[in-house]
Design a protein around this motif. Structure first.
Motif, PDB file in Angstrom:
ATOM      1  N   THR A 160       0.843  -1.368   0.423  1.00  0.00           N
ATOM      2  CA  THR A 160       0.053   0.132   0.109  1.00  0.00           C
ATOM      3  C   THR A 160       0.967   1.066   0.364  1.00  0.00           C
ATOM      4  O   THR A 160       0.424   2.527   0.180  1.00  0.00           O
ATOM      5  CB  THR A 160      -0.983   0.059   0.973  1.00  0.00           C
ATOM      6  N   TYR A 167      -4.795   2.748   3.815  1.00  0.00           N
ATOM      7  CA  TYR A 167      -3.953   3.179   2.112  1.00  0.00           C
ATOM      8  C   TYR A 167      -4.503   2.110   0.936  1.00  0.00           C
ATOM      9  O   TYR A 167      -4.453   0.761   1.617  1.00  0.00           O
ATOM     10  CB  TYR A 167      -2.084   3.407   2.902  1.00  0.00           C
ATOM     11  N   PRO A 168      -4.632   2.704  -0.019  1.00  0.00           N
ATOM     12  CA  PRO A 168      -5.060   1.550  -1.197  1.00  0.00           C
ATOM     13  C   PRO A 168      -3.803   1.207  -1.446  1.00  0.00           C
ATOM     14  O   PRO A 168      -3.174   1.288  -1.491  1.00  0.00           O
ATOM     15  CB  PRO A 168      -5.337   2.411  -2.409  1.00  0.00           C
ATOM     16  N   SER A 172      -5.454  -1.700  -5.549  1.00  0.00           N
ATOM     17  CA  SER A 172      -6.393  -1.127  -5.806  1.00  0.00           C
ATOM     18  C   SER A 172      -6.180   0.418  -6.757  1.00  0.00           C
ATOM     19  O   SER A 172      -6.565   1.232  -7.197  1.00  0.00           O
ATOM     20  CB  SER A 172      -7.149  -0.283  -4.302  1.00  0.00           C
ATOM     21  N   TRP A 173      -4.950   1.091  -6.848  1.00  0.00           N
ATOM     22  CA  TRP A 173      -3.998   2.001  -7.833  1.00  0.00           C
ATOM     23  C   TRP A 173      -4.240   2.220  -8.819  1.00  0.00           C
ATOM     24  O   TRP A 173      -4.829   2.672  -9.743  1.00  0.00           O
ATOM     25  CB  TRP A 173      -2.536   2.457  -7.410  1.00  0.00           C
ATOM     26  N   TYR A 176      -8.006   1.963 -10.587  1.00  0.00           N
ATOM     27  CA  TYR A 176      -8.769   2.045 -10.014  1.00  0.00           C
ATOM     28  C   TYR A 176      -8.322   4.088 -11.438  1.00  0.00           C
ATOM     29  O   TYR A 176      -9.049   4.399 -12.585  1.00  0.00           O
ATOM     30  CB  TYR A 176      -7.971   3.841  -8.974  1.00  0.00           C
ATOM     31  N   SER A 207      -9.367  -1.296  -0.968  1.00  0.00           N
ATOM     32  CA  SER A 207      -8.779   0.259  -1.417  1.00  0.00           C
ATOM     33  C   SER A 207      -8.537   1.430  -0.384  1.00  0.00           C
ATOM     34  O   SER A 207      -8.759   2.278  -1.728  1.00  0.00           O
ATOM     35  CB  SER A 207     -10.199   0.774  -2.377  1.00  0.00           C
ATOM     36  N   LEU A 210      -9.767   5.338  -1.459  1.00  0.00           N
ATOM     37  CA  LEU A 210     -10.416   5.161  -3.068  1.00  0.00           C
ATOM     38  C   LEU A 210     -12.316   4.877  -2.948  1.00  0.00           C
ATOM     39  O   LEU A 210     -12.047   4.540  -2.267  1.00  0.00           O
ATOM     40  CB  LEU A 210      -9.069   4.255  -4.010  1.00  0.00           C
ATOM     41  N   TYR A 214     -12.882  -0.106  -6.412  1.00  0.00           N
ATOM     42  CA  TYR A 214     -11.416  -0.646  -5.888  1.00  0.00           C
ATOM     43  C   TYR A 214     -11.328  -1.399  -5.459  1.00  0.00           C
ATOM     44  O   TYR A 214      -9.623  -1.942  -5.863  1.00  0.00           O
ATOM     45  CB  TYR A 214     -10.960   0.495  -6.802  1.00  0.00           C
ATOM     46  N   SER A 478      -1.931  10.520  -8.689  1.00  0.00           N
ATOM     47  CA  SER A 478      -2.207  10.686  -7.535  1.00  0.00           C
ATOM     48  C   SER A 478      -3.429  10.825  -7.270  1.00  0.00           C
ATOM     49  O   SER A 478      -4.277  10.392  -8.093  1.00  0.00           O
ATOM     50  CB  SER A 478      -1.601  11.765  -7.016  1.00  0.00           C
ATOM     51  N   ARG A 487       0.137   9.071  -2.702  1.00  0.00           N
ATOM     52  CA  ARG A 487       0.228   7.993  -4.013  1.00  0.00           C
ATOM     53  C   ARG A 487       0.515   7.179  -4.119  1.00  0.00           C
ATOM     54  O   ARG A 487       1.010   7.197  -1.930  1.00  0.00           O
ATOM     55  CB  ARG A 487       1.767   9.091  -5.075  1.00  0.00           C
ATOM     56  N   LEU A 488       0.793   6.129  -4.497  1.00  0.00           N
ATOM     57  CA  LEU A 488       0.829   4.669  -3.902  1.00  0.00           C
ATOM     58  C   LEU A 488       3.023   5.248  -3.592  1.00  0.00           C
ATOM     59  O   LEU A 488       3.097   3.991  -2.589  1.00  0.00           O
ATOM     60  CB  LEU A 488       1.390   3.564  -4.952  1.00  0.00           C
TER      61      LEU A 488
END
Length: 503
Positions: A160, A167-168, A172-173, A176, A207, A210, A214, A478, A487-488
Motif C-alpha cells: 500500500t 491506504y489503498p 486498487s491503485w 482505479y 481500497s 479510493l 476498487y 495521485s 500516491r502509492l
C-alpha cells in the motif's frame, strides 16, 4: 422542518459531517473514474497526464507471506559458510533492531547446497530445481531493502506504500487508474493459500480512501462458491434477481441525488458487477476445463481442498504435494487471460523462525518450496507459450529478508527441526518476469548477505517500476485526499523507476 420537507441540497449538507467533508473533498476525480467504470467508456477527451506507454497489460503478484530466506534460496555466500556456527561479529549487532534475536547469536550458513544455472551462471539453491529451468526468463533482484522489520507494517508498506492502515492496495491503485479489460470480472482479484491470511490481514487488498469498487475481490479456495454470497439464495431466479437489483438501483440513485455520496454510486456498480459475475466467474474459476497436460505442468488438482486451509495451525499439516498454490497459479493465468488487470496471490507460511514446530529452515522451508517451485515455473512457462508473458508482469517475493545469523531466543544451539532466522530488512531477494522486464541479475550483497553491495532497490523503487510498466507515471499519478495528492509511492521523490532492469 421535517426530513421529508428538506430540499435536496440541505439534506446533503445535513448528512455531511466535518470528517466526511474533509475526507470526501477529493472524491471528485474518483467520481469521474467511477462514472467511467459504470459507463464502460472514458469520459475524458484526452489521456490523463499520468498515463504513459505500457509494457504490461496485467500483473500477477506472488507474495510469500512471512518472507522466504534469501540466504537459503538465492544468496550463495561461501564466506558465510566458513563462519557457520561461530559467534556473530559485533559490527552486525551494534545499533541494530531485531524482532527476536537476543545477545550474540551464531552465524548460520545456507542449509542446502547451491549450483550454478542459466546463461548468467546464477547460483540457486537445490530447493528450487524447477525454477532453475526458467532463470533466463526472469530478473533476480538481489538488492531489495525496506525500512520495516515486522510483518504487518512491512506487508502494508510493500503493498500500500504506507506502514499504517487505511491506504489503498497496489491493485486498487492500478484498477482505479486503468480499470478492467473485462466488465464481467473484477479488475483486482485476490487468491490465498497456506491456511491463513497475511499478518496485515485483508487491509492488504483494501481500497483505502479510493472508492470501494476498487478493493480486491477475494476468491475462495476452500471448496465453496468462488466468491462469498455470489450465488442467488434458494428459490430466487435470475429474472427475480434482476428485478431486485433494478429496484435497489432506483433507490440508490434517488439517495445519491439527495445526498451526493459517491459511495452510493459505488454500491450500484458493485451490485451490477456481482450480477454479471454470476455467469462469468464460475467459468473462469473452473480449472477443470484445462487439459491434462496443463494440470500436470502446474501440479494442479481441480476441486482439491487442503486440510491445512482450515486448521488452527496449518504449518504442522503442510505437505510438499499440496496443490492449493498450484491451483491458484493456474487460476491467475486464467484470470489475466480473461482480462483481469491485477491478480494477487498470497501464500502464508514463510516465517521460518525455528522457534516452534512447523516453522524451521531445515524442515519446513523445503516443504514450502516444493509447493511453489513447480507451479511458479509452470506459470512463467505457460504465459510464455500462450504469448502472454510479454504483456503480463509477474512479481515474486516477501516483505523483507532473513538474517545471516540464527535466531536464538529459544535455542542457542542448532537443533534439528528448530533452525531459523530472524527478520532482515537490510537486503533481500525478489524476482520479476515478463511485462518488459529484462532477464538476468541485478544488485548484489556483501560477503555474508547482510548489506547491499551495489544497486540498491527500495520498496518505493519497486512500486515505481511496477506502475511504470503497467502504463502509469508513478510520480504524477495521485488521488486528492485530506488536502494532499496521495500516491502509492508516498509524498517524496525517493522512488525511482529501475530502468536498468527494463528491456
Amino acid at each position: 422542518m421535517t426530513n421529508e420537507q428538506l430540499p435536496p441540497g440541505l439534506e446533503s449538507v445535513r448528512a455531511t459531517t466535518r470528517r466526511h467533508f474533509f475526507g470526501q473533498a477529493g472524491l471528485g476525480l474518483g467520481a469521474i473514474a467511477l462514472s467511467s467504470l459504470l459507463n464502460g467508456e472514458s469520459t475524458a477527451a484526452t489521456e490523463p497526464a499520468w498515463k504513459i506507454p505500457a509494457k504490461a497489460k496485467s500483473i500477477i503478484y506472488l507474495h510469500m507471506a512471512g518472507s522466504p530466506s534469501q540466504v537459503d534460496l538465492f544468496e550463495h555466500k561461501p564466506d558465510l559458510q566458513r563462519l557457520h556456527n561461530t559467534e556473530c561479529p559485533q559490527e552486525y549487532l551494534e545499533g541494530k533492531r531485531f524482532a527476536f534475536i537476543k545477545g550474540v547469536p551464531k552465524m548460520l550458513g545456507a542449509q542446502f547446497p547451491y549450483k550454478q544455472y542459466g546463461e548468467a551462471g546464477q547460483w540457486v539453491s537445490d530447493l528450487l530445481p524447477n525454477l532453475t529451468t526458467i532463470l533466463d526468463d526472469i530478473c533476480v533482484i538481489r538488492s531489495v531493502h525496506t525500512d520495516q522489520f515486522n510483518h504487518a507494517p512491512a506487508q502494508l508498506f510493500m503493498h500500500t506504500g504506507n506502514s499504517l492502515l487505511g491506504y489503498p492496495a497496489m491493485g486498487s491503485w492500478v484498477t482505479y487508474g486503468l480499470g478492467s479489460e473485462n466488465e464481467n470480472l473484477p479488475g483486482f482479484v485476490v487468491l490465498s493459500s497456506g491456511g491463513k491470511t497475511p499478518s496485515a490481514g485483508k487491509s492488504l487488498w483494501g481500497s483505502g480512501f479510493l472508492p470501494t469498487v476498487y478493493q480486491g475481490v477475494q476468491c475462495r479456495t476452500d471448496g465453496g462458491d468462488p466468491i462469498l454470497f455470489l450465488s442467488d439464495p434458494p428459490g430466487m431466479s435470475r429474472a427475480a434477481r434482476r428485478k431486485t437489483l433494478d429496484a435497489l438501483a432506483d433507490l440508490n440513485q434517488f439517495q445519491h441525488q439527495r445526498v451526493g455520496d459517491p459511495e452510493t454510486m459505488t454500491r450500484i456498480a458493485q451490485y451490477e458487477l456481482a450480477f454479471r459475475m454470476q455467469l462469468s466467474v464460475p467459468e473462469v474459476m473452473d480449472i477443470g476445463r484445462e487439459t491434462k497436460e496443463t494440470l500436470e505442468m502446474y501440479g494442479a488438482q481441480p476441486g482439491y481442498v487442503s486440510e491445512a486451509e482450515s486448521a488452527a495451525d496449518p504449518r504442522v499439516l503442510y505437505k510438499g504435494d499440496d496443490p492449493t498454490f498450484a491451483n491458484n497459479c493456474l487460476l491467475a493465468r486464467r484470470l489475466v487471460e480473461s482480462g483481469v488487470r491485477f491478480v494477487q496471490l498470497y501464500d502464508w507460511g514463510w516465517d521460518h523462525h525455528g522457534s516452534s514446530p512447523g516453522e524451521s529452515i531445515d524442515e519446513t522451508l523445503p516443504i514450502k518450496c516444493r509447493q511453489i517451485d513447480r507451479a511458479v515455473t509452470a506459470l512463467i512457462t505457460d504465459l510464455k507459450q500462450r504469448g502472454l508473458l510479454d504483456e503480463t508482469l509477474v512479481i515474486w517475493g516477501g516483505e523483507f529478508g532473513r538474517t545471516p545469523m540464527m535466531q536464538n531466543n529459544k535455542n542457542t544451539e542448532l537443533v534439528k527441526g528448530f533452525i531459523g532466522r530472524d527478520h532482515h530488512p537490510y537486503a533481500f531477494t525478489m524476482w520479476m518476469a515478463g511485462g518488459g522486464i529484462k532477464p538476468g541479475v541485478f544488485g548484489s550483497t556483501d560477503d555474508i548477505g547482510y548489506y547491499i553491495a551495489e544497486n540498491p532497490v527500495s520498496v518505493r523503487d519497486l512500486q515505481s517500476t511496477i506502475l511504470h510498466q503497467i502504463g502509469i507515471d508513478p510520480h504524477r499519478f495521485s488521488f486528492p485526499y485530506q488536502g494532499l495528492n496521495q500516491r502509492l509511492i508516498g509524498p517524496t521523490e525517493e522512488g525511482r523507476v529501475v530502468h536498468e532492469i527494463l528491456a
